[in-house]
Design a protein around this motif. Structure first.
Motif, PDB file in Angstrom:
ATOM      1  N   UNK A  84      40.462  43.587  39.976  1.00  0.00           N
ATOM      2  CA  UNK A  84      40.462  45.502  40.968  1.00  0.00           C
ATOM      3  C   UNK A  84      41.416  45.394  41.242  1.00  0.00           C
ATOM      4  N   UNK A  85      43.005  45.026  41.633  1.00  0.00           N
ATOM      5  CA  UNK A  85      44.180  45.443  41.392  1.00  0.00           C
ATOM      6  C   UNK A  85      44.157  46.511  40.292  1.00  0.00           C
ATOM      7  N   UNK A  86      44.003  46.395  39.090  1.00  0.00           N
ATOM      8  CA  UNK A  86      43.939  47.225  37.763  1.00  0.00           C
ATOM      9  C   UNK A  86      43.004  48.705  38.324  1.00  0.00           C
ATOM     10  N   UNK A  87      42.062  48.266  38.654  1.00  0.00           N
ATOM     11  CA  UNK A  87      41.400  49.919  38.342  1.00  0.00           C
ATOM     12  C   UNK A  87      41.838  50.299  40.095  1.00  0.00           C
ATOM     13  N   UNK A  88      42.866  49.901  40.865  1.00  0.00           N
ATOM     14  CA  UNK A  88      42.957  50.491  41.832  1.00  0.00           C
ATOM     15  C   UNK A  88      44.643  51.275  41.569  1.00  0.00           C
ATOM     16  N   UNK A  89      45.036  50.574  40.935  1.00  0.00           N
ATOM     17  CA  UNK A  89      46.373  51.376  40.540  1.00  0.00           C
ATOM     18  C   UNK A  89      45.597  52.487  38.984  1.00  0.00           C
TER      19      UNK A  89
END
Length: 143
Positions: A84-89
């Motif tokens: 999820x963190x990578x998706x957001x970035x």
């Protein structure tokens, strides 16, 4: 018992191996950076077209860009879903990129549109193919 010099050499070799594996791996962020770079190239080539000869000459570079983007779509598929963190970035980076490109387009206008129907037909074919390749990207790339 290991000699002090051999322990240091072993640790150095292990550290080097870890660094090489860590730096050499593929990542969603790396692929997304490459997508933005290829999209930027595509827009630059499209923006450089002024006439029919230029539109036809742009074809080889457009083909190269589309092939790279298609390869990136395959890399994404092989990597699977990001966390999820990578998706957001990735989404934030793409939003900034899209805003920049939209502002540049609005400021610079669309010069090939005034070059005649032949140029428009060629450029629309490039845009259609570009859209098809981007459609093969996973949705999170453009969220």
């Amino acid at each position: 018992m290991m000699q002090p010099g051999s322990t240091l050499a072993t640790l150095s070799a292990l550290l080097l191996a870890v660094l090489l594996v860590g730096c050499g791996g593929d990542s969603h962020e790396k692929a997304s950076e490459e997508v933005r770079r290829e999209m930027d190239r595509f827009f630059a080539v499209m923006g450089s077209v002024k006439d029919e000869a230029g539109a036809r000459a742009a074809g080889a570079e457009i083909d190269e860009i589309l092939a790279k983007l298609d390869g990136l779509a395959q890399r994404y598929e092989a990597m699977g879903e990001p966390d999820e963190e990578t998706r957001k970035k990735i989404a934030e980076q793409m939003a900034r990129f899209s805003d920049e490109k939209q502002q540049a387009y609005e400021a610079g206008g669309n010069e090939f549109g005034s070059a005649g129907p032949e140029v428009i037909a060629i450029m629309m074919d490039y845009m259609k193919r570009f859209s098809e390749v981007l459609g093969r990207m996973p949705p999170y790339v453009f969220e």
